[in-house]
Design an enzyme around this catalytic site. Structure first.
Site, PDB file in Angstrom:
ATOM      1  N   LYS A 148       0.830  -1.212   0.000  1.00 58.87           N
ATOM      2  CA  LYS A 148       0.000   0.000   0.000  1.00 58.87           C
ATOM      3  C   LYS A 148       0.865   1.262   0.000  1.00 58.87           C
ATOM      4  O   LYS A 148       0.495   2.268  -0.605  1.00 58.87           O
ATOM      5  CB  LYS A 148      -0.896  -0.004   1.240  1.00 58.87           C
ATOM      6  CG  LYS A 148      -1.539   1.322   1.528  1.00 58.87           C
ATOM      7  CD  LYS A 148      -1.763   1.510   3.013  1.00 58.87           C
ATOM      8  CE  LYS A 148      -1.954   2.962   3.348  1.00 58.87           C
ATOM      9  NZ  LYS A 148      -0.927   3.561   4.175  1.00 58.87           N
ATOM     10  N   ASN A 149       2.008   1.212   0.653  1.00 60.64           N
ATOM     11  CA  ASN A 149       2.834   2.415   0.715  1.00 60.64           C
ATOM     12  C   ASN A 149       3.839   2.511  -0.430  1.00 60.64           C
ATOM     13  O   ASN A 149       4.700   3.390  -0.431  1.00 60.64           O
ATOM     14  CB  ASN A 149       3.541   2.502   2.072  1.00 60.64           C
ATOM     15  CG  ASN A 149       2.545   2.849   3.178  1.00 60.64           C
ATOM     16  OD1 ASN A 149       1.395   3.202   2.903  1.00 60.64           O
ATOM     17  ND2 ASN A 149       2.959   2.730   4.435  1.00 60.64           N
TER      18      ASN A 149
ATOM     19  N   CYS B  79      -4.659   8.874   7.464  1.00 61.92           N
ATOM     20  CA  CYS B  79      -5.095   8.517   8.817  1.00 61.92           C
ATOM     21  C   CYS B  79      -4.843   9.671   9.790  1.00 61.92           C
ATOM     22  O   CYS B  79      -3.841  10.384   9.678  1.00 61.92           O
ATOM     23  CB  CYS B  79      -4.341   7.280   9.278  1.00 61.92           C
ATOM     24  SG  CYS B  79      -4.893   5.790   8.430  1.00 61.92           S
TER      25      CYS B  79
ATOM     26  N   ARG C 183       0.571  15.728  10.897  1.00 52.63           N
ATOM     27  CA  ARG C 183       0.969  15.361   9.543  1.00 52.63           C
ATOM     28  C   ARG C 183       1.068  16.553   8.579  1.00 52.63           C
ATOM     29  O   ARG C 183       0.384  16.612   7.561  1.00 52.63           O
ATOM     30  CB  ARG C 183       0.032  14.287   8.985  1.00 52.63           C
ATOM     31  CG  ARG C 183      -0.097  13.083   9.904  1.00 52.63           C
ATOM     32  CD  ARG C 183      -0.812  11.932   9.261  1.00 52.63           C
ATOM     33  NE  ARG C 183       0.055  11.190   8.354  1.00 52.63           N
ATOM     34  CZ  ARG C 183      -0.355  10.146   7.630  1.00 52.63           C
ATOM     35  NH1 ARG C 183      -1.601   9.775   7.680  1.00 52.63           N
ATOM     36  NH2 ARG C 183       0.479   9.507   6.846  1.00 52.63           N
TER      37      ARG C 183
ATOM     38  N   ASP D 152       4.159   1.539  11.671  1.00 46.70           N
ATOM     39  CA  ASP D 152       2.974   0.842  11.164  1.00 46.70           C
ATOM     40  C   ASP D 152       2.869  -0.603  11.690  1.00 46.70           C
ATOM     41  O   ASP D 152       1.846  -1.258  11.509  1.00 46.70           O
ATOM     42  CB  ASP D 152       2.963   0.851   9.634  1.00 46.70           C
ATOM     43  CG  ASP D 152       3.028   2.270   9.089  1.00 46.70           C
ATOM     44  OD1 ASP D 152       2.366   3.152   9.657  1.00 46.70           O
ATOM     45  OD2 ASP D 152       3.770   2.502   8.128  1.00 46.70           O
TER      46      ASP D 152
ATOM     47  N   ARG E 196      -8.538   0.568   3.058  1.00 42.31           N
ATOM     48  CA  ARG E 196      -7.524   1.477   2.507  1.00 42.31           C
ATOM     49  C   ARG E 196      -6.214   0.732   2.284  1.00 42.31           C
ATOM     50  O   ARG E 196      -5.446   1.095   1.388  1.00 42.31           O
ATOM     51  CB  ARG E 196      -7.263   2.640   3.476  1.00 42.31           C
ATOM     52  CG  ARG E 196      -8.435   3.573   3.613  1.00 42.31           C
ATOM     53  CD  ARG E 196      -8.019   4.807   4.293  1.00 42.31           C
ATOM     54  NE  ARG E 196      -6.914   5.404   3.526  1.00 42.31           N
ATOM     55  CZ  ARG E 196      -6.414   6.580   3.758  1.00 42.31           C
ATOM     56  NH1 ARG E 196      -6.877   7.297   4.725  1.00 42.31           N
ATOM     57  NH2 ARG E 196      -5.442   7.058   3.020  1.00 42.31           N
TER      58      ARG E 196
HETATM   59  N1  EPU Z   1       6.452  15.351   8.892  1.00 43.98           N
HETATM   60  C1  EPU Z   1       6.564  16.707   9.081  1.00 43.98           C
HETATM   61  N2  EPU Z   1       6.547  17.519   7.979  1.00 43.98           N
HETATM   62  C2  EPU Z   1       6.407  17.037   6.707  1.00 43.98           C
HETATM   63  C3  EPU Z   1       6.303  15.622   6.526  1.00 43.98           C
HETATM   64  C4  EPU Z   1       6.323  14.812   7.648  1.00 43.98           C
HETATM   65  O1  EPU Z   1       6.698  17.184  10.202  1.00 43.98           O
HETATM   66  O2  EPU Z   1       6.393  17.814   5.754  1.00 43.98           O
HETATM   67  C5  EPU Z   1       6.460  14.472  10.084  1.00 43.98           C
HETATM   68  C6  EPU Z   1       5.086  13.781  10.263  1.00 43.98           C
HETATM   69  O3  EPU Z   1       4.165  14.603  10.923  1.00 43.98           O
HETATM   70  C7  EPU Z   1       5.478  12.548  11.048  1.00 43.98           C
HETATM   71  C8  EPU Z   1       6.879  12.224  10.506  1.00 43.98           C
HETATM   72  O4  EPU Z   1       7.357  13.410   9.877  1.00 43.98           O
HETATM   73  O5  EPU Z   1       5.563  12.860  12.410  1.00 43.98           O
HETATM   74  C9  EPU Z   1       6.934  11.088   9.531  1.00 43.98           C
HETATM   75  O6  EPU Z   1       5.997  11.311   8.492  1.00 43.98           O
HETATM   76  P1  EPU Z   1       6.253  10.766   7.014  1.00 43.98           P
HETATM   77  O7  EPU Z   1       6.312  11.907   6.088  1.00 43.98           O
HETATM   78  O8  EPU Z   1       7.386   9.803   7.035  1.00 43.98           O
HETATM   79  O9  EPU Z   1       4.906   9.966   6.745  1.00 43.98           O
HETATM   80  P2  EPU Z   1       4.069   9.886   5.426  1.00 43.98           P
HETATM   81  O10 EPU Z   1       4.954   9.863   4.243  1.00 43.98           O
HETATM   82  O11 EPU Z   1       2.962  10.852   5.472  1.00 43.98           O
HETATM   83  C10 EPU Z   1       4.172   7.299   5.203  1.00 43.98           C
HETATM   84  C11 EPU Z   1       3.162   6.188   5.217  1.00 43.98           C
HETATM   85  C12 EPU Z   1       2.615   6.006   6.613  1.00 43.98           C
HETATM   86  C13 EPU Z   1       3.787   5.696   7.541  1.00 43.98           C
HETATM   87  C14 EPU Z   1       4.845   6.802   7.458  1.00 43.98           C
HETATM   88  C15 EPU Z   1       6.070   6.513   8.288  1.00 43.98           C
HETATM   89  C16 EPU Z   1       2.248   6.316   3.009  1.00 43.98           C
HETATM   90  C17 EPU Z   1       1.071   6.621   2.137  1.00 43.98           C
HETATM   91  N3  EPU Z   1       2.085   6.520   4.308  1.00 43.98           N
HETATM   92  O12 EPU Z   1       3.443   8.456   5.595  1.00 43.98           O
HETATM   93  O13 EPU Z   1       1.759   4.881   6.548  1.00 43.98           O
HETATM   94  O14 EPU Z   1       3.319   5.581   8.855  1.00 43.98           O
HETATM   95  O15 EPU Z   1       5.238   6.991   6.090  1.00 43.98           O
HETATM   96  O16 EPU Z   1       6.673   5.334   7.874  1.00 43.98           O
HETATM   97  O17 EPU Z   1       3.275   5.871   2.541  1.00 43.98           O
HETATM   98  C18 EPU Z   1       0.100   3.423   7.284  1.00 43.98           C
HETATM   99  O18 EPU Z   1       0.517   2.667   6.398  1.00 43.98           O
HETATM  100  O19 EPU Z   1      -0.766   3.118   8.140  1.00 43.98           O
HETATM  101  C19 EPU Z   1       0.661   4.780   7.341  1.00 43.98           C
HETATM  102  C20 EPU Z   1       0.153   5.755   8.096  1.00 43.98           C
END
Ligand code: EPU
Length: 443
Positions: free
Chosen positions: A31-32, A128, A133, A317, A425
């Site tokens: 999914k990711n 989520c 975020r 996750d 999802r």
């Molecule tokens: N963050 C910031 N600013 C930004 C981006 C991120 O402060 O501009 C912070 C976030 O708030 C968080 C941390 O950095 O505290 C990590 O966020 P990240 O950007 O790594 O997460 P993401 O890319 O939004 C993906 C996965 C998530 C998974 C995270 C961490 C996808 C679609 N989602 O999210 O997956 O938890 O990486 O590995 O790839 C899930 O699968 O249930 C899920 C939530």
């Protein structure tokens, strides 16, 4: 083309626990990874083929988004997507409105849209609810690559004639921001050096796709990713990596219910950290050519202390399903969540089911975490084993949703679980898989 998830007919899902889950489930593309690879297809006008695609909501949303941008997405055979973005058009405000709030994928279209049209609207994002975020890293990085951010009352967009390579350092190894930089820098002029990058297996899969397309990307030591910009990219044929997070979820289901589950297509290497921890708490596994089988090594599970972290650490996750397993372990376990500030919201319902879990604002672990002293309840102490009782619960987010299912299956009596569509999802055919494992399920 629409690509609906295989619908879960059961909402609320009524589960009667106390029966070990046993049998086999098959997992497909992560999914990711899959939605991001679909976005990569927007970087070229040539045909792209993506295999091993699961019917989950996040893939459906990405397909709809590409379609709304003028791209074509078809499924010539089950699990195979053909994407062609030859007739891509700039994102209209109505499209932006439709997709904002539904997923976190639209923000990743900024790089491709800037490369193709010199303009990209900035969506407000869904996904989520597990913390604030924000997308500040994304926007800052795109500006460092030469994009100009225009902010008006209800609208923000980026413009750039052609992005320019740069040295960029992320404040935190964000998965999405790393993907943003990679997707934007592949067609930029010159070299981009991204430090403090995330290196999750799903990001590596995206890099493999881009390399097939003609991109020049290297992953160096110490989280440095180098991207040499090229003028154009071609189509790809790629088989997405299997979903390690789903595999780990089933592993936790196996030990929490004292059952035995063979996860077809699960791969050992990307799960190495999870597997070590799983064995430490008394889980066991057998890896063969086609997948991994999970069960309890002995009668009882053992407690542990674990901190979530970016890869190769213990993924955030994995956290929720693992906590359910820990409610069945002997002694006191500690889980320090260091990736999201608010990923323990699901614990309330578990407490109502009888789990002994206390949340703390302190960092209960050795990692220096961004949330210490900032009033976020981001550490959990779990005392086990507890006999869980069935309850009426509502799913707040994806991973919590799956862990409620496991909790209900490990519990005595009946649980009614509402909002099961959230699970679609990221988990394909959840009802059918649970039934195949012998779950007592009605809906
Ligand atoms: N963050 C910031 N600013 C930004 C981006 C991120 O402060 O501009 C912070 C976030 O708030 C968080 C941390 O950095 O505290 C990590 O966020 P990240 O950007 O790594 O997460 P993401 O890319 O939004 C993906 C996965 C998530 C998974 C995270 C961490 C996808 C679609 N989602 O999210 O997956 O938890 O990486 O590995 O790839 C899930 O699968 O249930 C899920 C939530």
């Amino acid at each position: 083309m629409t690509f609906p998830a295989a619908a879960t007919k059961a909402d609320p899902m009524i589960l009667r626990g106390g029966k070990p889950l046993a049998g086999e489930v098959a997992i497909r593309g992560a999914k990711n990874a899959v939605p991001k690879i679909m976005v990569a297809a927007l970087l070229t006008g040539e045909k792209c083929v993506l295999r091993n695609v699961a019917r989950i909501v996040d893939v459906g949303i990405s397909a709809e988004l590409i379609h709304a941008l003028g791209g074509e997405v078809s499924e010539p055979e089950p699990g195979v997507l053909e994407i062609c973005a030859a007739n891509l058009r700039p994102m209209e405000r109505s499209v932006l409105r439709d997709f904002s709030g539904r997923s976190r994928i639209p923000i990743l279209t900024c790089g491709p849209l800037l490369a193709r049209f010199g303009m990209a609207p900035v969506p407000s994002l869904g996904g989520c609810r597990i913390g604030s975020r924000p997308v500040d890293f994304h926007l800052r990085a795109l500006q460092e690559l030469g994009a100009t951010l225009h902010e008006e009352a209800h609208d923000a967009h980026l413009t750039a004639a052609r992005l320019q390579g740069n040295k960029i350092r992320l404040d935190y190894p964000s998965v999405g921001a790393t993907e943003q930089v990679i997707l934007a820098a592949v067609l930029a002029e010159g070299v981009t050096e991204l430090s403090n990058a995330a290196v999750e297996p799903e990001i590596m899969d995206l890099i493999m796709v881009l390399q097939k397309m003609g991109a020049v990307i290297s992953v160096d030591v110490d989280r440095v990713i180098k991207i040499v910009g090229v003028k154009q990219l071609r189509g790809f044929d790629h088989t997405a990596i299997p979903d390690r997070l789903e595999a780990a979820s089933w592993a936790c289901a196996a030990v929490a219910t004292n059952g035995r589950i063979y996860v077809r297509n699960a791969q050992q290497f990307p799960m190495m950290t999870f597997l070590n921890r799983f064995r430490q708490i008394g889980g066991d596994f057998r890896v063969d050519e086609h997948g991994i089988e999970f069960w309890r090594a002995g009668e009882r599970l053992r407690s542990t202390a674990v901190e979530t972290d970016v890869y190769p650490g213990f993924s955030t996750d994995y956290q929720q399903p693992f906590v359910i397993a820990l409610t069945q372990a002997d002694g006191v376990s500690i889980v320090h969540e260091t990736v999201y500030e608010d990923r323990f919201g699901y614990v309330d319902a578990l407490q109502r089911m009888g789990a002994q879990i206390q949340l703390y604002r302190e960092c209960l672990g050795g990692l220096r975490c961004r949330f210490g002293q900032r009033n976020y309840k981001h550490s959990a102490v779990i005392v086990g084993p507890t006999r869980l009782r069935g309850a009426d619960i509502e799913i707040p987010d994806l991973r919590a949703g799956f862990s409620y299912l496991i909790a209900a299956l490990a519990a005595e009596g009946e649980s009614r679980i509402a909002n099961t569509r959230i699970i679609e999802r990221g988990y394909e055919n959840i009802t059918a898989k649970l039934l195949a494992l012998g779950a007592d399920l009605r809906g």
